[in-house]
Structures are given as structure tokens and as C-alpha cells.
Write an enzyme that holds these catalytic residues in place. Structure first.
Site, mmCIF file in Angstrom:
data_model
loop_
_atom_site.group_PDB
_atom_site.id
_atom_site.type_symbol
_atom_site.label_atom_id
_atom_site.label_comp_id
_atom_site.label_asym_id
_atom_site.label_seq_id
_atom_site.Cartn_x
_atom_site.Cartn_y
_atom_site.Cartn_z
ATOM 1 N N SER A 36 0.844 -1.203 0.000
ATOM 2 C CA SER A 36 0.000 0.000 0.000
ATOM 3 C C SER A 36 0.869 1.239 0.000
ATOM 4 O O SER A 36 1.989 1.226 0.522
ATOM 5 C CB SER A 36 -0.889 0.004 1.247
ATOM 6 N N ASP A 51 9.804 -0.595 -16.885
ATOM 7 C CA ASP A 51 8.359 -0.659 -16.592
ATOM 8 C C ASP A 51 7.695 0.699 -16.819
ATOM 9 O O ASP A 51 6.840 1.134 -16.050
ATOM 10 C CB ASP A 51 8.109 -1.147 -15.152
ATOM 11 N N ASP A 85 8.419 4.502 -9.602
ATOM 12 C CA ASP A 85 8.416 3.042 -9.448
ATOM 13 C C ASP A 85 9.619 2.392 -10.127
ATOM 14 O O ASP A 85 9.543 1.912 -11.258
ATOM 15 C CB ASP A 85 7.114 2.423 -9.974
HETATM 16 C C1 LIG Z 1 -0.143 4.907 -6.077
HETATM 17 N N1 LIG Z 1 0.544 6.174 -5.958
HETATM 18 C C2 LIG Z 1 -0.068 7.399 -5.948
HETATM 19 C C3 LIG Z 1 0.907 8.391 -5.803
HETATM 20 C C4 LIG Z 1 0.603 9.836 -5.697
HETATM 21 C C5 LIG Z 1 0.442 10.448 -7.062
HETATM 22 O O1 LIG Z 1 -0.146 11.705 -6.917
HETATM 23 C C6 LIG Z 1 2.165 7.751 -5.724
HETATM 24 C C7 LIG Z 1 3.496 8.165 -5.592
HETATM 25 C C8 LIG Z 1 4.516 7.205 -5.546
HETATM 26 C C9 LIG Z 1 4.236 5.800 -5.596
HETATM 27 C C10 LIG Z 1 5.282 4.773 -5.479
HETATM 28 C C11 LIG Z 1 5.466 3.861 -6.534
HETATM 29 C C12 LIG Z 1 6.433 2.860 -6.441
HETATM 30 C C13 LIG Z 1 7.261 2.771 -5.313
HETATM 31 C C14 LIG Z 1 7.078 3.657 -4.263
HETATM 32 C C15 LIG Z 1 6.082 4.642 -4.340
HETATM 33 CL CL1 LIG Z 1 5.902 5.697 -3.016
HETATM 34 C C16 LIG Z 1 2.905 5.392 -5.733
HETATM 35 C C17 LIG Z 1 1.893 6.355 -5.809
HETATM 36 C C18 LIG Z 1 5.771 7.946 -5.439
HETATM 37 O O2 LIG Z 1 6.921 7.464 -5.392
HETATM 38 N N2 LIG Z 1 5.483 9.278 -5.406
HETATM 39 C C19 LIG Z 1 4.151 9.466 -5.504
HETATM 40 O O3 LIG Z 1 3.607 10.581 -5.514
#
Ligand SMILES: Cn1cc(CCO)c2c3c(c(-c4ccccc4Cl)cc21)C(=O)NC3=O
Length: 289
Positions: free
Chosen positions: A24, A138, A177
Site C-alpha cells: 500500500s 516498466d 516506481d
Molecule cells: C499509487 N501512488 C499514488 C501516488 C501519488 C500520485 O499523486 C504515488 C506516488 C509514488 C508511488 C510509489 C510507486 C512505487 C514505489 C514507491 C512509491 Cl511511493 C505510488 C503512488 C511515489 O513514489 N510518489 C508518488 O507521488
């Protein structure tokens, strides 16, 4: 693990902003600095498993990549009570996937100028990643995050924005990501989403890995342009891998369509590099004159 988790001690959880098999993601405020971060909490992978490899790869990549305006910034990562935690920059505009879904509901698509802006900014991020000796593997709309620059009210109430910087539109696209990132020279390829997968990667031909990111970027842009859902496999999947851009429901310039077509060329050598895209006249009209 000690009773009080670092996560609970250091952060105030505002809302859950994502959930998946990976774990999450939460929007959090760090109590010490009052800033907002995106924090992903995932079940700690089994020691020695391929999931552990992926988790470590993500943190290694962030550590190597340092700071770039078009790569989501990494702050910290740690393990506690059987969870892996990564603290990243929070992008306040959602993902490109979120915006695409909104657009589709309204039958709207990004116009060509915005498609070129997305292509240019993501190419700058890819140029940085590739010049660091890494590949993303990816690239897709849900891994492109959007930051809206916050407008600063000047004393006279007029808006202040140093518009001479290249983000004059105030929207910044960032690659996020890094869970599939690997080294260009001695790759350990973990295939990304099959909808964006270049055929040579499926064939385990890893000698032009950066061009697989270019392939995925082209299909990402085609989706932003309004093309329908991409195939995961089958005849249409192979039709696209023969160099056919799926149908786009808006009029785009011939030169932009030709560039997208070149980016999905079956031969990875024929595809433009990220560096070439950042200088391409089609994406940088001012250079074209
Ligand atoms: C589902 N999701 C929604 C958001 C907010 C977008 O306005 C989001 C983020 C990230 C990530 C994320 C992806 C992959 C690994 C680590 C993180 Cl924190 C996932 C995110 C991230 O690294 N930075 C984000 O804003």
C-alpha cells in the site's frame, strides 16, 4: 522489532493513495519537517526470493540515481516489523494513468502539444536514467507521476512563477516506481507490464535495453493520445510489435505520428535514443526552425 515503529513515530498518515499486490502507498506528513511524502509499505519479501531482489533493486536504483527533475525523488527506506518501507517525493497531481481514466470518461484526450511535453519530459528522465547506466523496464502511465507547481501569490496578489524555466506550463511529469530497474551492462531483467513490453525483451535479447524504454514510452503516449486499451498478448500484441501504432482517435501531425512509429520500430537500433528525443525538432519545435 522495537515496539514503536519508525513509520508511526516519524510520520502522520493522511490517506491511502494506492494499493496493489506490492503493498500500500500512503500520503504522509513527516512530523519533523512538516513536508508531505508518498510512502510505500510492503510485506517484507522472503529472504533470498526474487521479490527481495526486486525490492533491493528499487532502493539501489534510487540511491544511484540521486536527484533529477523528471525522476521521482527518493528520501529513505528501511525495514521494520516484517515490512519494507520506502519514502519518496509526493507528486500532487496523481499518475498519468489517473488523468487518462478521467479523460476517457469525458471523451477527452491530451492535445498534441501536451503529448509532446509529456514525451519530452519523460525522455529527459530516461536520458538521465540511461546515462547512469540503468534502464527502467516498466514505463507506463501508472508509473509516470504528475507534479503541479504550487502558484506563489506575490505581494501585489499577482501570480509569481519563474516562467523562464522550462516548466512554464507549471506541470512536471516524473518517472516513478523503480522496481524493475536494472543495469544496462550486466542486466537481471524482470519483465515489466506485457502491454508495454518490446518483443526483443520477450525473446530475451538484452543488447539494446534502453530502447525497450523508448518502445514503452511510445505506447504510453499513444494511450495519452486516446488509443484504446492495449493488448496483453495475441494477434494485436504482435501487430503492434510489427511497428504499427494502434489507432488514435484524434488528428495528430504526420511528423509526430512518424516519430511514435519509429519509437516502436521492430529493430531496437532503429528507435531513437532518449538523448536524441530530448533534442528532436518534433518535440522541441523551437529547434526545428
Ligand atoms: C499509487 N501512488 C499514488 C501516488 C501519488 C500520485 O499523486 C504515488 C506516488 C509514488 C508511488 C510509489 C510507486 C512505487 C514505489 C514507491 C512509491 Cl511511493 C505510488 C503512488 C511515489 O513514489 N510518489 C508518488 O507521488
Amino acid at each position: 522489532s522495537n515496539m514503536v515503529s519508525r513509520y508511526k513515530k516519524e510520520f502522520l498518515e493522511l490517506e491511502k493513495i494506492g494499493v496493489g499486490e506490492f503493498g500500500s502507498v500512503y500520503k504522509c506528513i513527516k512530523r519533523l519537517d512538516g513536508c508531505v511524502y508518498a510512502i510505500k509499505r510492503s510485506k517484507r519479501p522472503l529472504a533470498g526470493s526474487s521479490d527481495e531482489q526486486l525490492a533491493l533493486r528499487e532502493v539501489y536504483a534510487h540511491a544511484v540515481l540521486g536527484h533529477h527533475p523528471h525522476v521521482v525523488r527518493y528520501y529513505s527506506a528501511w525495514a521494520e516489523d516484517d515490512h519494507m518501507i520506502i519514502q519518496n517525493e509526493h507528486c500532487n497531481g496523481g499518475s498519468l494513468q489517473d488523468v487518462l481514466l478521467e479523460n476517457a470518461k469525458l471523451g477527452q484526450y491530451f492535445p498534441e502539444t501536451e503529448l509532446k511535453e509529456i514525451s519530452l519530459q519523460v525522455s529527459m528522465g530516461l536520458k538521465y536514467i540511461h546515462n547512469s547506466g540503468l534502464v527502467h523496464l516498466d514505463i507506463k502511465p501508472s508509473n509516470i507521476f504528475i507534479c503541479h507547481k504550487l502558484v506563489v501569490e506575490g505581494p501585489a496578489g499577482q501570480e509569481e512563477s519563474d516562467s523562464e524555466d522550462e516548466f512554464s506550463s507549471g506541470v512536471v511529469y516524473k518517472i516513478g516506481d523503480l522496481g524493475h530497474v536494472t543495469s544496462i551492462t550486466n542486466p537481471q531483467v524482470e519483465e515489466g507490464d506485457s502491454r508495454f513490453l518490446a518483443n526483443e525483451i520477450l525473446q530475451e535479447q538484452y543488447c539494446y535495453l534502453p530502447k525497450a524504454d523508448i518502445f514503452a514510452l511510445a505506447l504510453t503516449i499513444a494511450l495519452a493520445a486516446g488509443t484504446g486499451p492495449l493488448p496483453h498478448n495475441g494477434a494485436m500484441w504482435h501487430h503492434i510489435r510489427k511497428g504499427n501504432i494502434p489507432p488514435i482517435p484524434q488528428k495528430l501531425s504526420h511528423s509526430f505520428l512518424e516519430l511514435l512509429k519509429l519509437m516502436i520500430h521492430p529493430d531496437p537500433v532503429a528507435r531513437p535514443s532518449a538523448t536524441a528525443l530530448t533534442k528532436h525538432p518534433v518535440l522541441r519545435p523551437s529547434l526545428g526552425k
